[in-house]
Design a protein around this motif. Structure first.
Motif, mmCIF file in Angstrom:
data_model
loop_
_atom_site.group_PDB
_atom_site.id
_atom_site.type_symbol
_atom_site.label_atom_id
_atom_site.label_comp_id
_atom_site.label_asym_id
_atom_site.label_seq_id
_atom_site.Cartn_x
_atom_site.Cartn_y
_atom_site.Cartn_z
ATOM 1 N N ALA A 43 -5.976 -66.131 -19.813
ATOM 2 C CA ALA A 43 -4.965 -65.915 -18.781
ATOM 3 C C ALA A 43 -5.615 -66.192 -17.429
ATOM 4 N N PHE A 44 -4.840 -66.814 -16.523
ATOM 5 C CA PHE A 44 -5.370 -67.240 -15.237
ATOM 6 C C PHE A 44 -4.534 -66.637 -14.112
ATOM 7 N N PRO A 45 -5.194 -66.119 -13.064
ATOM 8 C CA PRO A 45 -4.465 -65.453 -11.984
ATOM 9 C C PRO A 45 -3.699 -66.435 -11.126
ATOM 10 N N GLY A 46 -2.774 -65.907 -10.355
ATOM 11 C CA GLY A 46 -1.964 -66.705 -9.450
ATOM 12 C C GLY A 46 -0.517 -66.306 -9.581
ATOM 13 N N ASN A 47 0.325 -67.017 -8.905
ATOM 14 C CA ASN A 47 1.766 -66.836 -9.075
ATOM 15 C C ASN A 47 2.391 -68.228 -9.082
ATOM 16 N N PRO A 48 2.645 -68.779 -10.273
ATOM 17 C CA PRO A 48 2.757 -68.060 -11.542
ATOM 18 C C PRO A 48 1.411 -67.743 -12.187
ATOM 19 N N ILE A 49 1.426 -66.701 -13.031
ATOM 20 C CA ILE A 49 0.312 -66.414 -13.922
ATOM 21 C C ILE A 49 0.417 -67.376 -15.109
ATOM 22 N N ARG A 50 -0.694 -67.972 -15.508
ATOM 23 C CA ARG A 50 -0.673 -68.943 -16.596
ATOM 24 C C ARG A 50 -1.455 -68.403 -17.789
ATOM 25 N N VAL A 51 -0.896 -68.563 -18.969
ATOM 26 C CA VAL A 51 -1.515 -68.088 -20.212
ATOM 27 C C VAL A 51 -1.560 -69.249 -21.194
ATOM 28 N N VAL A 52 -2.713 -69.425 -21.848
ATOM 29 C CA VAL A 52 -2.843 -70.439 -22.882
ATOM 30 C C VAL A 52 -3.385 -69.763 -24.142
ATOM 31 N N LEU A 53 -2.665 -69.924 -25.252
ATOM 32 C CA LEU A 53 -3.057 -69.340 -26.529
ATOM 33 C C LEU A 53 -3.860 -70.351 -27.318
ATOM 34 N N ARG A 54 -4.937 -69.878 -27.928
ATOM 35 C CA ARG A 54 -5.791 -70.754 -28.733
ATOM 36 C C ARG A 54 -5.251 -70.821 -30.150
ATOM 37 N N GLU A 55 -5.303 -72.018 -30.750
ATOM 38 C CA GLU A 55 -4.760 -72.235 -32.085
ATOM 39 C C GLU A 55 -5.808 -72.625 -33.116
ATOM 40 N N SER A 56 -6.953 -73.100 -32.673
ATOM 41 C CA SER A 56 -8.033 -73.513 -33.581
ATOM 42 C C SER A 56 -9.338 -73.466 -32.811
ATOM 43 N N GLU A 57 -10.396 -74.024 -33.390
ATOM 44 C CA GLU A 57 -11.700 -73.953 -32.736
ATOM 45 C C GLU A 57 -11.630 -74.443 -31.293
ATOM 46 N N CYS A 58 -10.978 -75.575 -31.092
ATOM 47 C CA CYS A 58 -10.871 -76.150 -29.756
ATOM 48 C C CYS A 58 -9.438 -76.545 -29.426
ATOM 49 N N GLY A 59 -8.480 -76.043 -30.176
ATOM 50 C CA GLY A 59 -7.088 -76.401 -29.951
ATOM 51 C C GLY A 59 -6.317 -75.292 -29.255
ATOM 52 N N PHE A 60 -5.457 -75.667 -28.329
ATOM 53 C CA PHE A 60 -4.699 -74.703 -27.549
ATOM 54 C C PHE A 60 -3.228 -75.093 -27.514
ATOM 55 N N ALA A 61 -2.374 -74.090 -27.464
ATOM 56 C CA ALA A 61 -0.958 -74.331 -27.260
ATOM 57 C C ALA A 61 -0.727 -74.718 -25.801
ATOM 58 N N PRO A 62 0.435 -75.282 -25.469
ATOM 59 C CA PRO A 62 0.717 -75.597 -24.064
ATOM 60 C C PRO A 62 0.695 -74.341 -23.200
ATOM 61 N N PHE A 63 0.352 -74.524 -21.945
ATOM 62 C CA PHE A 63 0.368 -73.412 -21.000
ATOM 63 C C PHE A 63 1.757 -72.801 -20.911
ATOM 64 N N ARG A 64 1.797 -71.474 -20.797
ATOM 65 C CA ARG A 64 3.014 -70.771 -20.429
ATOM 66 C C ARG A 64 2.822 -70.204 -19.034
ATOM 67 N N SER A 65 3.815 -70.399 -18.181
ATOM 68 C CA SER A 65 3.749 -69.915 -16.806
ATOM 69 C C SER A 65 4.716 -68.755 -16.626
ATOM 70 N N TYR A 66 4.248 -67.710 -15.943
ATOM 71 C CA TYR A 66 5.049 -66.519 -15.687
ATOM 72 C C TYR A 66 5.147 -66.305 -14.186
ATOM 73 N N GLN A 67 6.266 -66.707 -13.638
ATOM 74 C CA GLN A 67 6.494 -66.573 -12.205
ATOM 75 C C GLN A 67 6.873 -65.136 -11.882
ATOM 76 N N VAL A 68 6.174 -64.549 -10.944
ATOM 77 C CA VAL A 68 6.497 -63.199 -10.493
ATOM 78 C C VAL A 68 7.356 -63.320 -9.240
#
Length: 479
Positions: A331-356
């Motif tokens: 998870a990365f700070p800011g506005n929006p807050i961005r979260v990326v979920l890991r799916e494998s050793e080096c694989g990640f799902a697309p970023f999700r942005s959460y605007q406050v």
């Protein structure tokens, strides 16, 4: 710079409902542990713990309670919020004063009584600031601070249980002053009376005075003693490992150069591949790299993961397993807050942005334009006791004076501002939701953010350091 602390211990008495940190011992040669203890970890990293009482391994080896929350009968004794309102309210108590700006802070239990204590300091490379202050935790707050003098300018402080006595100790990273050539780490030991004593000072070698080095503490060699990793400022893409011995002395071990990024923006000491050994995970300004632990305190060459992380995203990042799949997410700070979920050793799902959303009162104030300001912060903790990690974030909003009619010049200087606190509740699938409106913290810029049980009610609270020189506790009063 962001760090991850591994192995912070908490101590106390079960009959008071506060936390406890039972003695951790290595399994016998056959892998067995004493009665009522379970082996957690693998190989040299295995330790025998009491899953019924250890807040770092509560119920299962991989479940830790929120700092300051007790573990009893294998369950974290956190108050569970049952109402539909936000788990965080605006009840405010002002704690001990810090310095005049750039305040930093950390929570730890330096006297082993199960109540979190507050450690504050100021990082300012332009001033000779060698002191840090410790305020002991009491029911509902903190005592007046005791001031300690380090040998060099203090840049970072991390709690760890260096001598396994049930009380947190402090690794105080003391930067060299301009014109001096060395950086040092001092080990300050805690104890039952809450008075810290400097046990030793270790020279880490050459230091670059342009910015502080980031450090992380953890047992990376499996011998039970706290080791140290630094992001070397003599080379912006180097990690240096210092291994400790049974006396607590730190010895240079290996130096590792990361990949193509311009600098180490953040690094973490975490088990990336689920083999029971803490690895090094690096955000280097352009991407993510992993150095796997060989099991003896040395690491494999960096493995570059194909994920693009702009520099601004890496500063202040949080690494946790948000969806309970055994893989570390970010998870990365800011506005929006961005979260990326890991799916494998080096694989990640697309970023999700959460605007406050900014409060209406801010967006509509006098018709002024609104812009972000200050450094956003984000932390992860279970704020409502549902077993899911939530995100707690602060961000600034600055009011800008609009241009005069017909003017082609720039906007005038910012005239005022507010800092806001937002809680995003976690869902089992690793997504988040902003349940209620944000809370105004006032006009003072927030310089640091910590979460832990600070009011003796078994709810995690938010402790902020402000540029106005105050450390303030915002109590969690969820029902």
């Amino acid at each position: 710079m962001a760090v991850c602390v591994l192995g912070s211990g908490c101590g106390g008495l079960l009959d008071t409902g506060t936390t406890t940190s039972p003695d951790k011992h290595k399994p016998a040669a056959d892998g067995s542990c004493a009665a009522q203890q379970t082996a957690c970890g693998t190989d040299a990293f295995a330790v025998c713990v009491d899953l019924q009482a250890d807040p770092d391994h509560c119920g299962t080896c991989d479940h830790a309670c929120t700092p300051g929350i007790a573990c009893q009968a294998g369950v974290c004794q956190q108050t569970v919020c049952t109402s539909s309102t936000s788990p965080f309210s605006g009840k405010q108590t002002t704690g001990p004063a810090d310095w005049n700006n750039k305040g930093r802070q950390v929570l730890g239990d330096v006297n082993g009584d199960g109540l979190l204590d507050l450690v504050v300091w100021q990082w300012d490379p332009n001033n000779n600031l060698k002191t840090f202050r410790v305020s002991l935790g009491v029911a509902g707050g903190f005592t007046a601070p005791t001031t300690y003098l380090a040998s060099f300018e203090v840049a970072e402080i991390l709690p760890t249980n260096a001598n396994d006595d049930g009380a947190d100790d402090l690794f105080v990273f003391a930067r060299s002053l301009p014109g001096e050539a060395t950086a040092r780490v001092e080990v300050w030991l805690g104890g039952p009376n809450g008075v810290l004593s400097r046990a030793r000072t270790d020279d880490l070698g050459a230091a670059d005075t342009s910015h502080p080095e980031a450090i992380a503490v953890g047992d990376i060699s499996g011998d039970g003693w706290s080791d140290l990793v630094t992001a070397s400022s003599s080379n912006a893409r180097e990690l240096r490992v210092f291994l400790s011995d049974s006396t607590g002395a730190l010895h240079p071990s290996q130096t590792y150069t990361t990949g193509s990024g311009w600098a180490v923006v953040a690094f973490f000491v975490r088990d990336w591949d689920q083999d029971g050994r803490p690895d090094l995970v690096v955000l280097d300004g352009e991407g993510l790299e992993v150095l796997y632990n060989r099991g003896n305190g040395t690491f494999e060459p960096p493995l570059t993961c194909a994920v693009l992380l702009p520099v601004v995203f890496g500063v202040g990042a949080v690494m946790e397993d948000f969806n309970h799949d055994g893989l570390m997410d970010l998870a990365f700070p800011g506005n929006p807050i961005r979260v990326v979920l890991r799916e494998s050793e080096c694989g990640f799902a697309p970023f999700r942005s959460y605007q406050v959303p900014n409060p209406a009162s801010v967006a509509q104030t006098m018709g002024n334009k609104v812009a972000g300001g200050g450094v956003p912060l984000v932390r992860a903790a279970d704020m409502n006791g549902d077993g899911q990690l939530d995100l707690v974030a602060t961000f600034d909003v600055v009011y800008l004076v609009p241009q005069l009619p017909g003017s082609t010049g720039p906007l005038e200087d910012p005239v005022d501002g507010d800092t806001f606190l937002a809680v995003l509740l976690g869902n089992p699938d690793g997504t988040f939701q902003l349940q209620d409106t944000v809370v105004s913290l006032g006009s003072t810029t927030i310089t640091d953010l910590a979460i832990g049980e600070a009011s003796a009610d078994q709810r995690p609270d938010v402790v902020v350091a402000g540029a106005d020189g105050q450390t303030t506790t915002w109590e969690n009063t969820c029902q």
